[in-house]
Design a protein around this motif. Structure first.
Motif, PDB file in Angstrom:
ATOM      1  N   SER A  37     -63.659 -87.364 -49.057  1.00 64.42           N
ATOM      2  CA  SER A  37     -64.083 -86.580 -50.169  1.00 64.42           C
ATOM      3  C   SER A  37     -63.224 -85.164 -50.346  1.00 64.42           C
ATOM      4  O   SER A  37     -62.737 -84.944 -49.315  1.00 64.42           O
ATOM      5  N   LEU A  38     -63.343 -84.540 -51.442  1.00 61.86           N
ATOM      6  CA  LEU A  38     -62.598 -83.526 -51.835  1.00 61.86           C
ATOM      7  C   LEU A  38     -63.198 -82.566 -52.835  1.00 61.86           C
ATOM      8  O   LEU A  38     -63.501 -83.213 -53.685  1.00 61.86           O
ATOM      9  N   THR A  39     -63.247 -81.388 -52.661  1.00 63.17           N
ATOM     10  CA  THR A  39     -63.604 -80.356 -53.980  1.00 63.17           C
ATOM     11  C   THR A  39     -62.210 -79.888 -54.440  1.00 63.17           C
ATOM     12  O   THR A  39     -61.652 -78.947 -53.249  1.00 63.17           O
ATOM     13  N   LEU A  40     -61.665 -79.966 -55.507  1.00 64.54           N
ATOM     14  CA  LEU A  40     -60.674 -79.260 -56.005  1.00 64.54           C
ATOM     15  C   LEU A  40     -60.729 -78.440 -57.041  1.00 64.54           C
ATOM     16  O   LEU A  40     -61.464 -78.843 -58.219  1.00 64.54           O
ATOM     17  N   ILE A  41     -60.479 -77.053 -56.948  1.00 63.03           N
ATOM     18  CA  ILE A  41     -60.775 -76.312 -57.842  1.00 63.03           C
ATOM     19  C   ILE A  41     -59.363 -75.840 -58.530  1.00 63.03           C
ATOM     20  O   ILE A  41     -58.424 -75.624 -58.019  1.00 63.03           O
ATOM     21  N   GLU A  42     -59.382 -76.054 -59.950  1.00 61.25           N
ATOM     22  CA  GLU A  42     -58.200 -75.674 -60.483  1.00 61.25           C
ATOM     23  C   GLU A  42     -58.566 -74.304 -61.357  1.00 61.25           C
ATOM     24  O   GLU A  42     -59.127 -74.349 -62.235  1.00 61.25           O
ATOM     25  N   SER A  43     -57.668 -73.115 -61.444  1.00 57.63           N
ATOM     26  CA  SER A  43     -58.252 -72.242 -62.329  1.00 57.63           C
ATOM     27  C   SER A  43     -56.732 -71.875 -62.938  1.00 57.63           C
ATOM     28  O   SER A  43     -55.569 -71.890 -62.373  1.00 57.63           O
TER      29      SER A  43
END
Lengths: 438, 481, 253
Positions: A200-206
Motif C-alpha cells: 500500500s502507498l499514499t502518494l500526494i502530488e502537489s
C-alpha cells in the motif's frame, strides 16, 4: 485542404523538436523506448494538437494554451531550499520535481522507507526494459490521446516509484511539482508508479509555481499499476500560477481486490486538463474518485475521467464538485464503461456544480456506456446557485452575506477534502480551498 | 442458461408483426441524384419557381458537406446514387367517398389497425394519410377551414399558401443545419402543413400516417406546423412499414413554430420495419425535428415512442427563445435484435425563465444498442432557466448495450440544471411475483415494461397511448405460450 | 389437496429441505413453525415454484397432480397463492391493472372469458372492504412506496381477489403492529371455507391467536420434526425453540 494545413501547423513544430532533442529524450536510455517514441511521434503527426473538433476536447481547445511559440529548452532554475521549504507538508518524505525533473538535493528523503524505490525514469530504463515489471507505455493502446502521444514521443525523464510486494508504506510520499523559469516551455514529464501485490502507498502530488515569469505548458503522463490486494491513495492538489497550464493524465490499472482512491483538487492555473483513466482488470476491486475544482478569472479547468469495468463484481464511485466564479469555465466529462463480461458491476457517478459569477460557464457530460445487463449503474449531475434559503438562514443568525457564502461554499467543498485520509495534507488542502473559494 | 434468461431471449427475439407490402402502382424515377433529378421532382409536383430555387440551393450545399458519424451507430455506407428520389401513386380522380378509395389501400390501413373509416367515424381525428410521397386523402378539411385552420399536404401548401411557406420553411431547420436535413430540403417528396390562426384551439387531434411503400424508394417527408398567438394544436404522427430486404433511407424534417402563448403537442409512434433478426433490411431513419418557442409563454412538447427502424438518428429539439417558454421531451425507445438507436433531444434556453423537461426511457433487448444523446444549453442571459432530465435504461439480456451521453452547457449563474440517469435490468423477482399471480412471463414483461414507461405513455393522447402500449408489448413479444 | 412427499431441496449445492412430508386437506389451516434457518421460507418458495431452488428428490402433489413440473404462473392458475414475506414493487403498474390481468389470466385458464369491467369493480370494492385496505392504495403502483404493513395487507387483498384453493402465507405477520396483524388475520378468517386451505408460516405463536390453526408443525433442520394441534404452538411459545434443537440436533440425513 485547410484541415490538413492546420494539422501540419500544430505538429510540425514538435516534429522538429523531436529531431533536435534526440540525444536527451528517454529513447537515448533504451532502444525499445526509442522505437516507441518514434512510433508515437508518427501517430501524433496525424493528429496534431487537439482543438474543439476532437470530441474529447470539445470544451477545451488546447491550441489556445500551447502553440509554436513554445520550445523545449528552459533556463536552468536555481531554486534554493529556502525558496520551497514552505511547500513541504509536515514530516512527509518529499520528492521535489522541478519542471518535471527529480531534484535530489532539494528533496527530503530521510523519512522515505528504504523498501520504497524512487529513481529517475531515465536511470531505470538505462538498466532494464521495465520499471519493476511495468513496460514503458504498456497501458496505452491505439486510443491514446494526442497529448499522450506527444508526451510519449518527447518525454526526457520523470520519476519512478515502486513499492515492493507486501510492503505497507505507512507514511505518505509527497511529490512536490514546481514550475519555474523564464521561457515559454513545453515539459513532458513521464512517471511510473507501481504498488506491488498486497502493498500500500499514499502518494500526494502537489503542483505549484515558484519564480515563474513566462507561460509554460506541462504535459504530464503518469502510469500507475495497483496489483492484486494492493492499495493506492492518490491525492492531488493543483495550485499553479495563472501563467502555467497543464494537461495531467493518470492511467491506472487496478488488479483483483485492489483499491484505488483518488482525490483531485484543482484551485488555480490558466488551464488545467485532468484525465483520470482507471482500468479495472481484477475482480472485487474498489475504486473511489473524488474531485473539487474552483475556477474563475478567465481560467479553465477540465476534469475528464474514464472508469473501465473489464471484469465482474467491481465497485466504482465518483463524485466531482465544481465552484465556478466570475469568468471561469469548468468542465466535467466522466464515463463509465461496462464490458459485456463485467456482470454485477456497481458504478456510480455524480457531478455537482455551483455557478457564482456573471460569466461563469460549466460544461458537463456524464456518460454511461453499458454492455452488461446485471449491473447497477447511475449518474447524476446538478448545477445551480448557492442555496438561497440556507444563505438567508445563516444571515438571520448574524452572519453577513460574504461570511454566509463562505461557510456554505466551505461545506460544499468539505465533502471532497474529507475523503483525504492523511491529516497533514487534509489540513493544508482545507486552508488552500478557503483561499480560493471566495 | 437459467430458465428465465431463456424465456427472456425467446420473448425478445420475436419477429416484426406488421410485415406486409401493399401493391399500388408507382410512378418511380430511376435511382440517382443530380440537379436534373431535383428539377424533375419540382416539375412533376408543379411547384412555383421559389421552391425549385430553394431545393437547388439545398442540393448545392449538401454537395459540400459530409455525412456525420458521431452517433453511436454502425451501418454500411449509404450510396445516395442508388436511391430513387421520387415515387407517387398514379393520379386518381377526385374522390367523393371512401368507397372510391383504392380497396388495397384501405386494406393496408386496416391491417395496421388504424382503419380510416374507424378514425373518421369514431375518434374525430382528421387524417391526412401519406402513402409514399403524395397525399392520398385529406379529411375534415372543411370543418377545420371554418376555424381558419389550414391542414393540408405540403405540396398543396406550396401552391396555395406560398407566403406562409416562404416565411417559415427553413426558419427552424435551415438548409445548412445538417447533412440529412439538407438532403431533405433538396428532394423532399411531400408531407403536411398545418397553420393554426390566432387564438384558435384546434378541436381535434391532427394526425398523419406515414408509410414507406415502393421498394427501393427513399422517403423524404417535410412537415411544418405554425401555431399563431394563443393557439393550440395536438399533432399525431405514426408509422409502420412493410417488410423488405433492402435498406431504406428515411430523412424527414419537422419544423414547429410556436408564437406567443401558443402550445404545440407533437406525438409520434414510430414502427418502421426494423430489419430481421440477423439485422438484414430495415429502415435507416435520420430525422431532424425541431421546434422554436418564438413568443413568450409558448410551449412545445415532443412525445415519442420509437420501436422500429434498423437505425434511428433522431433528436426532437426545442429552441426556447420566448420568455417563460416551455420545452418538453418524453421518449420511449425500444431496440431489439440488431436494431440501433441514437436518440434524444436538444434544449436551447435563450429566453428568461424558460423551462425544459426531458424524460427518456430506453429499452434494449437482443443484440441491439440503445443510446440517449441529449444537449441542454443555457445561454448567458437566459436567467432563471431550469432543466430537469431523467434518462433511464433497461437492459434485457446480456448481449445488448444501453448508453447515455448527455451534454450540459450552462452559461448563466441563475440556471438550475439537474440530470439523472440509471441503468438496470428487469428484476427477476418482479417477474416471479407476476408469475405467482398467474401472469405468464411474456405478459409479465409487457406489464413491467409498460409500467416502466408509464410517465411517458401518460403524455400521449388517449387513443394513441393504447396503440403505443400494444406496440411496446408486440415489440418485445415472442414465441412463448 | 396438497401432499408433499419426502421433499429434498438444495440451494447453491446446500441441502435445505431434507425429506419433508406434509399433507393438507380441504378446509384445513396448517401452521408451520420453526427457528430461523429451518427452511420455512424455502418451503413456501418451492411450493410457488421459485427458480433458484433445486428439487433433488420427492414430490409435491396438488389435487393429485405433480406441480413440480409446472411453471410458477401455471401453479398460480391451478390455485396456489403465495403471500410474500417481502412483496415486490412494480413501478408504473397500478394494482388494479395488475389484478385485472391476473384475474383474467386465471379465468382464461379455466376456460372463462375476461371479467366484465363492472363486475370486476364490484368485486374490487367488496374485497377492499373485506381486508380494510385503503382505496387509494389500489390506485397506486403495485407496492411502490407502501409501508411494510400496507404491503402485507395488499398481499391479503390480492389473495381475496384471486380466491385461491391453497394460500401459503410466508411470515405475513413479520413487521406488523398489533392492529395491522388483527386486520390481516380477520381478512384470512373471512376467506376461510370448506373448499380452501391455508399454510401459515410463522416464527411466532402470536399470529396463531388470531388465525386458529387445525394443525401445527415444527420445521427444524429441513424436516418436520413434530406435529400437533394448537397446544404445540403454545408450548413452543413458552419453551422457545431450544428444546427442539436439543432433541433433534442429531437427525440422520
Amino acid at each position: 485542404m485547410s484541415v490538413a494545413t492546420i494539422k501540419r501547423d500544430t505538429s510540425a513544430k514538435w516534429l522538429e523538436e523531436f529531431e533536435l532533442t534526440a540525444g536527451n529524450r528517454l529513447g537515448a536510455a533504451n532502444a525499445t523506448v526509442k522505437e516507441k517514441q518514434q512510433k508515437a511521434i508518427t501517430e501524433f503527426a496525424e493528429k496534431g494538437i487537439p482543438d474543439k473538433k476532437v470530441e474529447d476536447y470539445k470544451y477545451t481547445n488546447i491550441r489556445l494554451y500551447l502553440n509554436d511559440e513554445f520550445g523545449m529548452k528552459g533556463n536552468a532554475t536555481r531554486l534554493k531550499s529556502s525558496d520551497i521549504r514552505h511547500l513541504f507538508l509536515g514530516g512527509h518524505a518529499t520528492i521535489v520535481m522541478i519542471n518535471g525533473r527529480f531534484v535530489h538535493e532539494l528533496s527530503s528523503l530521510k523519512n522515505l522507507p528504504r523498501e520504497v524505490v524512487v529513481k529517475n525514469l531515465f536511470t531505470v530504463l538505462k538498466e532494464t526494459d521495465t520499471v519493476a515489471g511495468i513496460e514503458f507505455n504498456g497501458q496505452f493502446d491505439e486510443k491514446a490521446s494526442p497529448l499522450t502521444l506527444l508526451n510519449t514521443a518527447l518525454t526526457q525523464d520523470g520519476i519512478s516509484i515502486t513499492v515492493p510486494k507486501g510492503y505497507d508504506c505507512k507514511g505518505p510520499l509527497h511529490l512536490l511539482h514546481i514550475s519555474s523559469g523564464t521561457d515559454k516551455v513545453l515539459y513532458n514529464p513521464r512517471n511510473v508508479v507501481k504498488v506491488g501485490e498486497g502493498a500500500s502507498l499514499t502518494l500526494i502530488e502537489s503542483y505549484c509555481s515558484v519564480d515563474l515569469d513566462e507561460k509554460i505548458f506541462t504535459n504530464s503522463v503518469t502510469e500507475m499499476v495497483v496489483e492484486k490486494d494492493a492499495t493506492l491513495n492518490n491525492y492531488i492538489l493543483q495550485e499553479e500560477d495563472p501563467k502555467a497550464s497543464q494537461s495531467n493524465l493518470h492511467q491506472v490499472s487496478v488488479g483483483t481486490t485492489g483499491k484505488f482512491n483518488s482525490v483531485i483538487v484543482s484551485l488555480n492555473g490558466a488551464m488545467v486538463r485532468n484525465d483520470l483513466n482507471v482500468s479495472i482488470n481484477g475482480e472485487n476491486a474498489e475504486i473511489h474518485m473524488h474531485g473539487l475544482f474552483v475556477v474563475k478569472d478567465g481560467h479553465h479547468i477540465d476534469n475528464h475521467s474514464l472508469v473501465e469495468h473489464n471484469v465482474p463484481n467491481c465497485f466504482s464511485n465518483e463524485l466531482y464538485k465544481g465552484v465556478v466564479g466570475d469568468g471561469g469555465t469548468g468542465v466535467f466529462n466522466g464515463k463509465i464503461f461496462v464490458k459485456q463480461d463485467a456482470q454485477k458491476t456497481n458504478a456510480y457517478q455524480s457531478n455537482k456544480n455551483i455557478l457564482l459569477g456573471d460569466n461563469s460557464t460549466i460544461n458537463t457530460k456524464p456518460q454511461l456506456e453499458i454492455y452488461a445487463d446485471d449491473v447497477k449503474c447511475s449518474h447524476g449531475t446538478t448545477t445551480g446557485r448557492l442555496d438561497e434559503e440556507a444563505l438567508f438562514y445563516l444571515q438571520t443568525r448574524g452572519l453577513d452575506q460574504d461570511l454566509a457564502r463562505k461557510v456554505l461554499l466551505g461545506a460544499f467543498a468539505k465533502e471532497i477534502s474529507d475523503t483525504v485520509k492523511d491529516e497533514a495534507f487534509r489540513n493544508h488542502l482545507e486552508k488552500r480551498i478557503q483561499v480560493h473559494i471566495v | 442458461m437459467a430458465g428465465s434468461d431463456k424465456i427472456l431471449e425467446e420473448i425478445t427475439s420475436s419477429e416484426y408483426k406488421y410485415g406486409f407490402t401493399s401493391n399500388i402502382e408507382s410512378d418511380t424515377i430511376p435511382p440517382g441524384l443530380t440537379e436534373e433529378t431535383i428539377r424533375f421532382i419540382s416539375a412533376k409536383k408543379e411547384e412555383p419557381e421559389f421552391m425549385l430555387e430553394y431545393r437547388l440551393k439545398a442540393y448545392r450545399h449538401w454537395l459540400t458537406i459530409k455525412e456525420p458519424h458521431w452517433a453511436h451507430l454502425k451501418y454500411p455506407e449509404i450510396d445516395y446514387q442508388s436511391i430513387s428520389y421520387y415515387s407517387a401513386p398514379k393520379k386518381q380522380k377526385v374522390l367523393n367517398s371512401l368507397d372510391e378509395v383504392d380497396p388495397e389501400l384501405l386494406r393496408t390501413f386496416e391491417k395496421l389497425g388504424i382503419s380510416l373509416v374507424e378514425q373518421m367515424r369514431l375518434s374525430g381525428v382528421a387524417v391526412d394519410a401519406v402513402l409514399d410521397s403524395v397525399s392520398v386523402k385529406t379529411t375534415f378539411k372543411e370543418k377545420l377551414s371554418e376555424l381558419g385552420i389550414i391542414f393540408c399536404s405540403f405540396s398543396d401548401a406550396v401552391k396555395e399558401h406560398p407566403e406562409l411557406i416562404k416565411k417559415f420553411m427553413g426558419s427552424v431547420v435551415p438548409i445548412t443545419d445538417n447533412y440529412f436535413s439538407a438532403l431533405n430540403a433538396a428532394v423532399f417528396s411531400d408531407g403536411s402543413f398545418c397553420y393554426i390562426p390566432k387564438g384558435v384551439r384546434c378541436p381535434m387531434e391532427l394526425s398523419t400516417y406515414f408509410r414507406i411503400n415502393s421498394a427501393g424508394t427513399g422517403q423524404f417527408e417535410r412537415t411544418l406546423i405554425v401555431a399563431d398567438e394563443g393557439s393550440y394544436v395536438s399533432y399525431l404522427e405514426g408509422c409502420t412499414a412493410p417488410m423488405r430486404d433492402e435498406n431504406q433511407l428515411h430523412a424527414a424534417v419537422v419544423e414547429i413554430v410556436a408564437h406567443k402563448d401558443a402550445e404545440v403537442k407533437y406525438s409520434t409512434v414510430q414502427n418502421w420495419y426494423p430489419g430481421n433478426k440477423e439485422g438484414k433490411g430495415g429502415i435507416y431513419n435520420f430525422v431532424t425535428k425541431r421546434g422554436i418557442c418564438l413568443g413568450d409563454n409558448s410551449k412545445i412538447s415532443w412525445t415519442q415512442v420509437e420501436t422500429g427502424s434498423a437505425i434511428t438518428w433522431k433528436y426532437p429539439s426545442v429552441i426556447l427563445k420566448g420568455n417563460n417558454s416551455v420545452g418538453e421531451f418524453y421518449s420511449i425507445a425500444v431496440t431489439n435484435n440488431m436494431q440501433q438507436a441514437d436518440t434524444g433531444t436538444k434544449m436551447t434556453h435563450i429566453g428568461k425563465n424558460t423551462k425544459s423537461t426531458i424524460v427518456s426511457k430506453g429499452i434494449a433487448a437482443g443484440k441491439s444498442n440503445n443510446s440517449y444523446r441529449g444537449l441542454v444549453r443555457i445561454n448567458k442571459g437566459a436567467s432563471k432557466a431550469r432543466n430537469y432530465s431523467q434518462c433511464d435504461s433497461l437492459l434485457m439480456g446480456d448481449r445488448c448495450g444501453a448508453h447515455t451521453f448527455p451534454y450540459l452547457e450552462i452559461n448563466d449563474k441563475t440556471a438550475v440544471v439537474e440530470h439523472e440517469a440509471t441503468t438496470s435490468k428487469i428484476g427477476e423477482d418482479q417477474i416471479f411475483y407476476c408469475n405467482q399471480r398467474g401472469i405468464d412471463t411474456e405478459k409479465a414483461i409487457g406489464l413491467i415494461v409498460n409500467g416502466y414507461c408509464r410517465e411517458v405513455l401518460n403524455k400521449l393522447p388517449m387513443e394513441f397511448a393504447v396503440e403505443a402500449q400494444k406496440l411496446l408489448a408486440v415489440s418485445l413479444e415472442g414465441s412463448v405460450g | 389437496m396438497l401432499e408433499i412427499k419426502n421433499l429434498k431441496v438444495s440451494v447453491e449445492g446446500k441441502e435445505i429441505l431434507k425429506g419433508l412430508n406434509l399433507k393438507v386437506n380441504k378446509g384445513e389451516v396448517h401452521a408451520i413453525m420453526g427457528p430461523n434457518g429451518a427452511g420455512k421460507s424455502t418451503l413456501a418458495s418451492v411450493i410457488a415454484g421459485k427458480e433458484d431452488y433445486e428439487v433433488t428428490g420427492g414430490s409435491i402433489l396438488f389435487n393429485g397432480k405433480d406441480i413440480l413440473e409446472l411453471s410458477p404462473d401455471e401453479r398460480a392458475k391451478e390455485g396456489v397463492f403465495l403471500a410474500f414475506q417481502y412483496p415486490i414493487e412494480i413501478p408504473g403498474v397500478s394494482t388494479i391493472n395488475f389484478l385485472k390481468t391476473a384475474v383474467n389470466e386465471i379465468r382464461a385458464h379455466k376456460g372463462m372469458g375476461p371479467m366484465e369491467a363492472k363486475e370486476f369493480l364490484a368485486m374490487l370494492k367488496e374485497k377492499q372492504k373485506l381486508v380494510q385496505i385503503d382505496t387509494n392504495l389500489t390506485g397506486r403502483s403495485v407496492n411502490e412506496g407502501f409501508s411494510g404493513g400496507e404491503k402485507k395487507r395488499n398481499e391479503i387483498f390480492q389473495m381475496a381477489m384471486l380466491n385461491p384453493q391453497l394460500a401459503v402465507l410466508d411470515e405475513t405477520d413479520s413487521g406488523l403492529d398489533i392492529d395491522a396483524l388483527r386486520i390481516v388475520a380477520e381478512g384470512v378468517n373471512k376467506l376461510r371455507s370448506k373448499e380452501n386451505a391455508f399454510l401459515v408460516i410463522t416464527h411466532y405463536q402470536r399470529l396463531l391467536e388470531y388465525i386458529i390453526p387445525d394443525f401445527v408443525h415444527v420445521l427444524y433442520n429441513g424436516q418436520i420434526v413434530k406435529s400437533g394441534t394448537r397446544e404445540l404452538a403454545l408450548e413452543l411459545e413458552s419453551k422457545g425453540y431450544d428444546w427442539i434443537k436439543k432433541e433433534f440436533s442429531e437427525i440422520p440425513a
